[in-house]
Design a protein around this motif. Structure first.
Motif, PDB file in Angstrom:
ATOM      1  N   SER A  85       0.835  -1.216   0.000  1.00 57.33           N
ATOM      2  CA  SER A  85       0.000   0.000   0.000  1.00 57.33           C
ATOM      3  C   SER A  85       0.862   1.255   0.000  1.00 57.33           C
ATOM      4  N   GLU A  86       1.958   1.222   0.749  1.00 58.07           N
ATOM      5  CA  GLU A  86       2.868   2.374   0.781  1.00 58.07           C
ATOM      6  C   GLU A  86       3.516   2.597  -0.582  1.00 58.07           C
ATOM      7  N   GLU A  87       4.024   1.510  -1.170  1.00 56.91           N
ATOM      8  CA  GLU A  87       4.680   1.618  -2.469  1.00 56.91           C
ATOM      9  C   GLU A  87       3.692   1.992  -3.565  1.00 56.91           C
ATOM     10  N   ARG A  88       2.498   1.432  -3.502  1.00 55.41           N
ATOM     11  CA  ARG A  88       1.487   1.675  -4.522  1.00 55.41           C
ATOM     12  C   ARG A  88       1.025   3.123  -4.493  1.00 55.41           C
ATOM     13  N   ALA A  89       0.921   3.701  -3.316  1.00 59.80           N
ATOM     14  CA  ALA A  89       0.474   5.088  -3.196  1.00 59.80           C
ATOM     15  C   ALA A  89       1.416   6.020  -3.955  1.00 59.80           C
ATOM     16  N   GLU A  90       2.714   5.755  -3.870  1.00 59.26           N
ATOM     17  CA  GLU A  90       3.688   6.584  -4.584  1.00 59.26           C
ATOM     18  C   GLU A  90       3.555   6.410  -6.091  1.00 59.26           C
ATOM     19  N   ARG A  91       3.415   5.162  -6.530  1.00 64.03           N
ATOM     20  CA  ARG A  91       3.295   4.924  -7.973  1.00 64.03           C
ATOM     21  C   ARG A  91       1.977   5.454  -8.523  1.00 64.03           C
ATOM     22  N   LEU A  92       0.919   5.342  -7.746  1.00 61.45           N
ATOM     23  CA  LEU A  92      -0.385   5.811  -8.205  1.00 61.45           C
ATOM     24  C   LEU A  92      -0.379   7.326  -8.398  1.00 61.45           C
ATOM     25  N   GLU A  93       0.308   8.018  -7.530  1.00 65.26           N
ATOM     26  CA  GLU A  93       0.405   9.475  -7.647  1.00 65.26           C
ATOM     27  C   GLU A  93       1.106   9.887  -8.934  1.00 65.26           C
ATOM     28  N   ASN A  94       1.997   9.019  -9.416  1.00 62.82           N
ATOM     29  CA  ASN A  94       2.788   9.315 -10.612  1.00 62.82           C
ATOM     30  C   ASN A  94       2.232   8.650 -11.871  1.00 62.82           C
ATOM     31  N   GLN A  95       1.146   7.886 -11.753  1.00 65.08           N
ATOM     32  CA  GLN A  95       0.693   7.042 -12.856  1.00 65.08           C
ATOM     33  C   GLN A  95       0.231   7.835 -14.076  1.00 65.08           C
ATOM     34  N   ASP A  96      -0.502   8.914 -13.871  1.00 67.46           N
ATOM     35  CA  ASP A  96      -0.972   9.709 -15.015  1.00 67.46           C
ATOM     36  C   ASP A  96       0.194  10.250 -15.831  1.00 67.46           C
ATOM     37  N   TYR A  97       1.223  10.720 -15.127  1.00 67.54           N
ATOM     38  CA  TYR A  97       2.419  11.223 -15.824  1.00 67.54           C
ATOM     39  C   TYR A  97       3.079  10.106 -16.619  1.00 67.54           C
ATOM     40  N   LEU A  98       3.228   8.938 -15.983  1.00 65.86           N
ATOM     41  CA  LEU A  98       3.902   7.812 -16.640  1.00 65.86           C
ATOM     42  C   LEU A  98       3.125   7.354 -17.867  1.00 65.86           C
ATOM     43  N   VAL A  99       1.806   7.232 -17.760  1.00 65.46           N
ATOM     44  CA  VAL A  99       1.002   6.800 -18.908  1.00 65.46           C
ATOM     45  C   VAL A  99       1.099   7.816 -20.040  1.00 65.46           C
ATOM     46  N   ASP A 100       1.118   9.102 -19.682  1.00 65.71           N
ATOM     47  CA  ASP A 100       1.275  10.140 -20.701  1.00 65.71           C
ATOM     48  C   ASP A 100       2.601   9.982 -21.439  1.00 65.71           C
ATOM     49  N   GLN A 101       3.672   9.704 -20.695  1.00 69.25           N
ATOM     50  CA  GLN A 101       4.975   9.513 -21.326  1.00 69.25           C
ATOM     51  C   GLN A 101       4.984   8.280 -22.228  1.00 69.25           C
ATOM     52  N   LEU A 102       4.366   7.216 -21.780  1.00 65.92           N
ATOM     53  CA  LEU A 102       4.316   5.989 -22.572  1.00 65.92           C
ATOM     54  C   LEU A 102       3.533   6.177 -23.864  1.00 65.92           C
TER      55      LEU A 102
END
Length: 369
Positions: A85-102
């Motif tokens: 849950s701790e690790e996922r919270a960090e990745r989820l916060e960054n997910q929109d940016y990452l998908v945009d880059q992909l």
């Protein structure tokens, strides 16, 4: 069910004998703790659960915790879920940016014949073949640079989309993540360990089925329709490149014969994939029996098969379609049977002439608009 010692289970793990581990009464406990066996992770777990590590070396933590009577599966699961849950919270916060880059990657091209051995191909195709200093520099600035760029971009895309897709599985309540990296296990579904394989319908199997169904060879058919419509057929492409090139040209042709050809080929492929979806046993066996020899294993696998029915060559784009993936993965896991016998898979590995048994599941995600 067996009841093996820690050392026996550890020996099985090192020998990649996962079926024997899973048949043990403490098998899932061993594998979950194995994913937590890093020194800092074990120390944190023991601190939370009031387990004394005094006098123990860090390499002894795993066995100590495994044998500790006060440690329950519930303790282990709660710790793993909290860490995730701790690790996922960090990745989820960054997910929109990452998908945009992909989504900025427009072409999925490995850039030639590099495959999985970049250094080997550079040495064989450039270092050992070219004597001229001027020409080797030209190749570095030209074809080699282009190939390395394609290889690097595709590897980058596969790495980050794999993390996103794994998270979509791990977010489901029936799935327990692993804490750290552990070979051949990405997560547990209903306490069964699985290695996730994100892939596409195999081109070779598709070609075999087209032939068996009486359609014939796709490239031969493409050449025939191109000759009939006077569409130029180049001679400087390998068969795989030529097939894709001619298919794109026929797709863009607006004549009725071209449209009929594309529709018939598309229907043939949809029929083959649809049959595999209804009866996935053959496909699961095919995946196991046709894996690369260097990476062979008989671990449990969850195959996620992505297909863009409008253009199979564009199926790679589905790996970044988060909403499409999330909805379908959640629906599949919601409906997943508790009957683990339905996951039993048996396959024959011709290289060592042995039959292997494991558990596997497959989810077909087909996109059309």
């Amino acid at each position: 069910m067996t009841n093996l010692t820690f050392k026996q289970l550890d020996r099985l793990f090192r020998n990649d004998d996962f079926p024997s581990i899973e048949e043990d009464i403490r098998g899932s406990r061993f594998l979950k703790l194995r994913s937590m066996s890093r020194k800092d992770t074990m120390e944190k777990f023991c601190e939370i659960n009031n387990i004394d590590l005094t006098g123990l070396k860090s390499k002894e933590y795993f066995e100590h915790v495994f044998e500790h009577n006060a440690v329950t599966e519930h303790n282990i699961d709660d710790f793993i879920l909290a860490r995730y849950s701790e690790e996922r919270a960090e990745r989820l916060e960054n997910q929109d940016y990452l998908v945009d880059q992909l989504n900025r990657l427009q072409n999925f091209d490995w850039g030639g014949s590099f495959g999985n051995s970049l250094e080997k191909n550079i040495v064989n195709n450039y270092v050992k073949k070219i004597q001229s200093f001027e020409r080797i520099n030209e190749e570095i600035e030209g074809s080699l640079l282009s190939s390395m760029r394609g290889y690097t971009l595709n590897s980058w895309y596969n790495h980050w989309t794999s993390i996103i897709i794994e998270d979509l599985f791990k977010d489901h309540p029936s799935v327990l993540p692993t804490v750290g990296l552990v070979k051949k296990i990405d997560f547990f579904i209903n306490d069964i360990p699985f290695d996730l394989k994100v892939t596409y319908f195999p081109e070779q199997l598709l070609a075999d089925k087209l032939r068996d169904n009486g359609y014939g060879n796709e490239l031969t058919k493409l050449k025939q329709i191109c000759r009939r419509l006077s569409i130029f057929i180049p001679n400087d492409l390998n068969p795989k490149e030529l097939k894709l090139h001619l298919l794109n040209k026929v797709r863009e042709d607006q004549r009725n014969d071209a449209k009929a050809f594309v529709e018939e080929l598309s229907n043939q492929k949809k029929q083959i994939i649809g049959e595999a979806e209804r009866n996935p046993s053959e496909l699961k066996k095919w995946f196991y029996e046709n894996q690369g020899e260097a990476r062979f294993d008989a671990s449990n696998r969850f195959f996620l098969v992505l297909t863009d029915e409008n253009d199979m060559a564009a199926s790679w784009k589905l790996k970044r379609n988060v909403f499409f993936l999330e909805e379908n993965i959640r629906s599949h896991l919601d409906a997943l049977s508790q009957d683990v016998d339905a996951l039993d898979t048996e396959f024959y590995w011709s290289k060592d002439q042995k039959t292997y048994r494991c558990k596997s599941d497959v989810l077909f995600l087909k996109y059309s608009n």
